[in-house]
Design a protein around this motif. Structure first.
Motif, PDB file in Angstrom:
ATOM      1  N   ILE A  61       0.832  -1.206   0.000  1.00 53.93           N
ATOM      2  CA  ILE A  61       0.000   0.000   0.000  1.00 53.93           C
ATOM      3  C   ILE A  61       0.864   1.252   0.000  1.00 53.93           C
ATOM      4  O   ILE A  61       0.607   2.210  -0.739  1.00 53.93           O
ATOM      5  N   ALA A  62       1.911   1.238   0.829  1.00 56.67           N
ATOM      6  CA  ALA A  62       2.798   2.396   0.897  1.00 56.67           C
ATOM      7  C   ALA A  62       3.478   2.640  -0.456  1.00 56.67           C
ATOM      8  O   ALA A  62       3.580   3.778  -0.928  1.00 56.67           O
ATOM      9  N   ARG A  71       5.939   3.741   4.869  1.00 56.42           N
ATOM     10  CA  ARG A  71       5.673   2.337   5.193  1.00 56.42           C
ATOM     11  C   ARG A  71       5.794   2.077   6.688  1.00 56.42           C
ATOM     12  O   ARG A  71       4.943   1.414   7.284  1.00 56.42           O
ATOM     13  N   VAL A 109       0.883   4.103  -2.917  1.00 58.54           N
ATOM     14  CA  VAL A 109       0.594   5.523  -2.665  1.00 58.54           C
ATOM     15  C   VAL A 109       1.730   6.398  -3.185  1.00 58.54           C
ATOM     16  O   VAL A 109       1.498   7.429  -3.842  1.00 58.54           O
ATOM     17  N   ARG A 124      11.061  10.003  -3.668  1.00 59.33           N
ATOM     18  CA  ARG A 124      10.331   8.735  -3.547  1.00 59.33           C
ATOM     19  C   ARG A 124      11.089   7.765  -2.638  1.00 59.33           C
ATOM     20  O   ARG A 124      10.511   7.123  -1.749  1.00 59.33           O
ATOM     21  N   LYS A 174       9.412   6.718   0.925  1.00 62.07           N
ATOM     22  CA  LYS A 174       8.754   5.409   0.827  1.00 62.07           C
ATOM     23  C   LYS A 174       8.885   4.631   2.132  1.00 62.07           C
ATOM     24  O   LYS A 174       7.897   4.109   2.664  1.00 62.07           O
ATOM     25  N   VAL A 205       1.666   6.579  -7.021  1.00 65.51           N
ATOM     26  CA  VAL A 205       0.611   7.470  -7.531  1.00 65.51           C
ATOM     27  C   VAL A 205       1.083   8.914  -7.492  1.00 65.51           C
ATOM     28  O   VAL A 205       0.918   9.681  -8.456  1.00 65.51           O
ATOM     29  N   ILE A 206       1.700   9.292  -6.350  1.00 68.29           N
ATOM     30  CA  ILE A 206       2.192  10.665  -6.212  1.00 68.29           C
ATOM     31  C   ILE A 206       3.314  10.933  -7.213  1.00 68.29           C
ATOM     32  O   ILE A 206       3.347  11.977  -7.880  1.00 68.29           O
TER      33      ILE A 206
END
Length: 487
Positions: free
Chosen positions: A247-248, A293, A251, A285, A289, A254-255
């Motif tokens: 999920i992290a 997380r 996300v 990133r 990240k 997407v950014i």
């Protein structure tokens, strides 16, 4: 006596001892208040690593009194006896006997008063001699049983000798108690001669300390068969952690993708500015990240157990209990209201900033009956404070005194006090509490004392049910509880 016993085990450790029966559901939470000046915090000590390396548990069957495995009088007729039943009762006796003398000898080693030490040593020698004598009085004659008896007899004889010799090697010097020392040495010599007479160990084994030690470890494992429960530990949340990581990453992607599209729209064509912009985006990133997380995982993991443990009978392999284990550093606001109330009643000098380490264990015992002769499971959890001690400062201060115009100095040690609050919740009853003060320095635990609770807080010690400790009992107690009948 309290349902839960908390006492010092060795120089840098203490133990928590309690018992559970069929159908019991019990949760125990321990909250360690570690003063900031100790230097212990989540940044330099991981709670999970601490539990794996410094928290050791032992879960086994337990029966009140040491009389049960004086086994020949335990069955009504010869036809009802089996080798398996004999071995189970024999192992239970040998295991409890070894744990009892180990417990008593450790407590005796902590006695500083010379008179009390030798008086306790004298009593310990008498009880050991009586129990060994009564145990051997019931030696079976059947060859199929005799093998198991010899294993237990060999180990108990050697183990008792070793514990007594260890006590004597660290005993305080006093010429007034030479008779007690001679009695203990005489008992050790008698046990050594007894094993030689029974030819339990070969000459090659006796001449090599390594062989003797390894053989006795093997015998101890054989004695634990059927008594000590098999444990299957499983780490919880492995799949959930992978999902959190996914999920992290999603996300962040997407950014990042949105930023890349905007950058391409603003900077047409492949230019140096576009390349630098993409490099900055990917750098951010990688930076965020892991932070995202970890933040998500801490949020999701908060309050969840970290491990599960299944307890199995080593004979039948059936599951007789399950446990959930918690371990983490927590904030003060996450403490139960009763624990905060207990801590707020402390003396003002003890109200210092502290890191809070939480350890919890929830046990659910199956409703089905245990093996014949077993009625209780005893759990002993040993907490080593050695990982805390490595962060402590050595005492460098001095105290100065004046006497008759002369000034003298004396070095003093730096001591630290850990407040421990224990919470017990069993079945559907309201929780009860106990608070202890653990005083320690860099080399040892100085003292463990129980503190008074506020009047409106239920105390664990107020429970009427008694908890028998693993202590050696006198021959008279054994005879009263377990008269031996003729087979």
């Amino acid at each position: 006596m309290s349902k839960i016993v908390v006492k010092q085990e060795e120089s840098q450790s203490f133990k928590v001892l309690h018992q559970m029966k069929n159908g019991d559901h019990r949760r125990i939470d321990l909250y360690f208040m570690l003063p900031k000046d100790m230097g212990v915090n989540p940044q330099n000590l991981d709670a999970g690593t601490y539990c794996h390396s410094a928290v050791v548990g032992r879960r086994s069957y337990y029966s009140t009194g040491l009389h049960l495995p004086l086994v020949q009088g335990r069955f009504v007729s010869l036809n009802k006896r089996t080798v398996e039943e004999f071995r189970l009762y024999l192992n239970l006796f040998a295991y409890q006997f070894s744990i009892a003398i180990e417990t008593d000898s450790k407590e005796l080693a902590q006695i500083k008063d010379v008179d009390q030490f030798y008086q306790s040593l004298n009593e310990l020698c008498d009880i050991v001699a009586q129990l060994l004598k009564k145990f051997r009085r019931n030696e079976p004659s059947e060859p199929k049983w005799k093998h198991y008896f010899e294993i237990a007899d060999n180990y108990l004889s050697w183990f008792c000798e070793q514990r007594l010799l260890k006590l004597l090697s660290h005993a305080p010097r006093s010429s007034e108690y030479n008779a007690v020392v001679e009695q203990a040495i005489g008992l050790c010599r008698a046990e050594s001669a007894y094993r030689d007479g029974r030819k339990y160990n070969s000459e090659q084994t006796k001449s090599d300390p390594n062989r003797v030690s390894n053989k006795m470890l093997l015998l101890r494992r054989l004695i634990q068969q059927g008594v000590v429960l098999k444990e299957e530990l499983k780490t919880l949340g492995v799949g959930l952690k992978k999902l959190t990581s996914g999920i992290a990453t999603g996300v962040i992607m997407v950014i990042v993708s949105s930023l890349i599209i905007k950058a391409q729209g603003a900077l047409s064509g492949l230019t140096l500015a576009l390349v630098l912009t993409l490099a900055v985006i990917y750098a951010f990133r990688e930076i965020f990240k892991d932070d995202l997380r970890n933040a998500l995982w801490r949020k999701i993991q908060k309050g969840r157990p970290r491990w599960s443990r299944t307890l199995r009978d080593t004979t039948s392999q059936s599951a007789i209990g399950r446990q959930l284990i918690w371990a983490d550093f927590i904030n003060k606001k996450d403490l139960p209201e009763e624990v905060r109330s207990i801590l707020s009643r402390r003396h003002s000098q003890n109200k210092v900033d502290a890191e809070i380490l939480h350890y919890g264990i929830s046990s659910r015992i199956a409703q089905k009956e245990f093996l014949s002769g077993y009625s209780t499971i005893q759990e002993q959890i040993n907490f080593s404070l050695a990982p805390f001690a490595r962060y402590l400062e050595r005492g460098k201060a001095k105290i100065y005194r004046e006497s008759d115009g002369k000034v003298s100095s004396e070095s003093v040690e730096r001591r630290y006090q850990i407040n421990l609050v224990l919470m017990l919740k069993e079945n559907r009853k309201a929780p009860s509490f106990a608070r202890y003060k653990i005083t320690m320095n860099r080399s040892q635990v100085i003292d463990i004392s129980e503190s008074k609770l506020p009047d409106d807080i239920a105390s664990i010690n107020a429970e009427p049910e008694a908890l028998p400790d693993s202590r050696l009992q006198s021959e008279q107690t054994v005879e009263e509880k377990a008269p031996i009948s003729s087979p």
